[in-house]
Scaffold this active site. Structure first.
Site, PDB file in Angstrom:
ATOM      1  N   ASP A 167       1.768  -4.521   3.304  1.00  0.00           N
ATOM      2  CA  ASP A 167       1.739  -3.091   3.647  1.00  0.00           C
ATOM      3  C   ASP A 167       0.525  -2.469   2.976  1.00  0.00           C
ATOM      4  O   ASP A 167      -0.462  -3.151   2.738  1.00  0.00           O
ATOM      5  CB  ASP A 167       3.057  -2.420   3.238  1.00  0.00           C
ATOM      6  CG  ASP A 167       3.423  -1.249   4.147  1.00  0.00           C
ATOM      7  OD1 ASP A 167       2.632  -0.294   4.216  1.00  0.00           O
ATOM      8  OD2 ASP A 167       4.482  -1.284   4.790  1.00  0.00           O
ATOM      9  N   GLY A 206      -3.201  -6.560   4.404  1.00  0.00           N
ATOM     10  CA  GLY A 206      -2.358  -5.378   4.239  1.00  0.00           C
ATOM     11  C   GLY A 206      -2.696  -4.308   5.249  1.00  0.00           C
ATOM     12  O   GLY A 206      -3.293  -4.566   6.288  1.00  0.00           O
ATOM     13  N   HIS A 207      -2.339  -3.069   4.897  1.00  0.00           N
ATOM     14  CA  HIS A 207      -2.538  -1.937   5.799  1.00  0.00           C
ATOM     15  C   HIS A 207      -3.580  -0.959   5.278  1.00  0.00           C
ATOM     16  O   HIS A 207      -3.639   0.182   5.722  1.00  0.00           O
ATOM     17  CB  HIS A 207      -1.209  -1.208   6.030  1.00  0.00           C
ATOM     18  CG  HIS A 207      -0.190  -2.021   6.770  1.00  0.00           C
ATOM     19  ND1 HIS A 207       1.054  -1.543   7.088  1.00  0.00           N
ATOM     20  CD2 HIS A 207      -0.233  -3.288   7.255  1.00  0.00           C
ATOM     21  CE1 HIS A 207       1.750  -2.484   7.728  1.00  0.00           C
ATOM     22  NE2 HIS A 207       0.977  -3.542   7.840  1.00  0.00           N
ATOM     23  N   GLY A 208      -4.386  -1.388   4.297  1.00  0.00           N
ATOM     24  CA  GLY A 208      -5.452  -0.542   3.800  1.00  0.00           C
ATOM     25  C   GLY A 208      -5.008   0.397   2.696  1.00  0.00           C
ATOM     26  O   GLY A 208      -4.004   0.177   2.020  1.00  0.00           O
TER      27      GLY A 208
END
EC number: 3.2.1.15
Length: 450
Positions: free
Chosen positions: A274, A296-298
């Site tokens: 995430d 991940g999602h930054g």
């Protein structure tokens, strides 16, 4: 006399560390020297960061010296080793009670050092390390802390595994590993198994209501859900942490910041399933520098405004980071129907490598895959946001996406020196912009055209 000198130096070191943590200034200058001329390095802050690291090193050396030589002085430093309170460290025996006993002694003593020694694997059920403590306290994790993977052990508190609650002037370091052993939780997540109900899992390491906190040189891996959370805290310094879990592990944010002020996160490597860093309601004066992020999602601000809530975030700087192979790059996300604001935000000197959505502002965010977000007459106001010196490659053709509210458009959004290319050879990256007050400075590719 040598012991007295060591003890005095440790006390002085703790005081200086607290002073540095309380008075660290937000870095405003560019960080990536290869992209911006005359950019200082991460240690070039007038000597502050280097001094801080040296103080930590001296502090550790003095603790070990005192532990080695023993003895007493007029200002005794209490060394509390969990093995002296019954911990086995064999990876099979439950060491929870030994840790609780050791913490009670350390917290109720004068200046003390709580030690989990190396070459040990400590199996632990959920523990709350509660304050306030009598004096400054250092926690040195040299060994490995491993979470119980029995779901029944979390009946009393399903939200936390290790939590430091209301502890002031706390230093946590040591180079050891904190392992949430999250696989059993991921397997039971609705995001992996659609037949399972959606339930929260424990955060591996939580700092709640702490003041003058330093977290340094730790490895946190395979969290049940969030890896590290800083909640309702003030004056926090985090550096040299390594956070990791598989790319498909659900909701495993690396560092989560909520209702916390004056926090500096630096020189850390984060790769999870995430957000590498998520910053949510009540957070102010947040700085993240020299972060390596991926998978991940930054790095995200939000989400904000869920359930029609009123939420605020301000004074955020993300400066000098490399984001690789992530779903998003730098992002602000808010739910329709919320209120409040996200303002005074800077994303500077960032290198993107094969990032699916490098730059995003999304005022129509909702975590529902099947149904579109409902339209609303209210929104969290987003304003005064700078994207500066961001270069690299986009894994999708849309490298910049500003999707703002029609009634509460994004205001004072500035893009300065942006160069993002689409990975697909022969095609240019695009920018999509809706309801945004946007200005450009310098070389900006891609940009929106009305």
């Amino acid at each position: 006399m040598p012991l007295l000198r060591h003890s005095f130096f440790f006390s002085f070191t703790i005081i200086i560390i607290s002073f540095v943590a309380c008075n660290s200034n937000l870095q405003k200058d560019p960080l990536i020297a290869t992209y911006v001329d005359n950019s200082p390095s991460n240690d070039d802050d007038g000597g502050g960061t280097l001094l801080f690291k040296n103080l930590i090193k001296e502090n550790t050396n003095n603790v070990l010296s005192l532990n080695k030589f023993g003895g007493t002085s007029s200002h005794k430093l209490e060394i509390v080793n969990v093995n002296d309170y019954g911990a086995k460290g064999d990876g099979y025996t439950d060491d929870t009670q030994a840790f609780k006993k050791a913490w009670e002694v350390a917290c109720s003593s004068g200046e003390s050092v709580f030690v989990a020694p190396q070459d040990n694997n400590f199996l632990l059920k959920p523990i709350r390390f509660s304050g306030p403590c009598k004096s400054n306290i250092t926690v040195q994790i040299f060994g490995n802390l491993e979470a119980s993977d029995k779901l029944s052990d979390y009946k009393k508190d399903k939200s936390h595994w290790l939590i430091f609650d209301s502890v002031q002037k706390l230093l946590v370091n040591g180079g050891g590993t904190i392992n949430g052993k999250g696989n059993i939780w991921w397997e039971n997540s609705c995001k992996r198994n659609k037949k399972r109900p959606c339930k929260d899992a424990p955060t591996a390491l939580t700092f709640y209501n702490c003041k003058d906190l330093i977290v340094q040189n730790l490895k946190i891996e395979n969290a049940q859900q969030i890896h590290v959370s800083f909640q309702d805290s003030i004056n926090v310094t985090v550096f040299g942490v390594n956070i990791s879990s598989p790319e498909d592990s659900p909701n495993t944010d690396g560092i989560h910041v909520t209702n916390t002020q004056n926090i500096k996160i630096s020189s850390s490597v984060i790769g999870t399933g995430d957000d590498c860093i998520s910053i949510v309601h009540g957070s102010r004066n947040v700085e993240a520098t020299n972060i390596t992020c991926g998978p991940g999602h930054g790095i995200s601000i939000g989400s904000l405004g869920a359930g029609k809530s009123k939420e605020f975030v301000s004074g955020v700087i993300v400066n000098g980071s490399k984001i690789s192979g992530t779903k998003n790059g730098v992002r602000i996300k808010t739910w329709p129907g919320g209120s409040g604001s996200a303002s005074n935000i800077k994303f500077q000197n960032i290198e993107m490598d094969n990032v699916a959505n490098p730059i995003i502002i999304d005022q129509n965010y909702c975590d529902k895959k099947k149904k579109p977000c409902k339209k609303s007459n209210s929104a969290v106001q987003i304003s005064d946001v700078l994207f500066e010196n961001i270069i690299g490659t986009s894994a999708s053709d849309v490298a910049v996406n500003f999707d703002c509210s029609k009634k509460f458009p994004c205001k004072d959004i500035v893009m300065k020196n942006i160069d993002l290319e689409y990975e697909e050879e022969g095609e240019a990256a695009k920018a999509l912009c809706n309801n945004v007050d946007l200005s450009y400075t310098g070389h900006v590719i891609p940009r929106c055209y009305s």
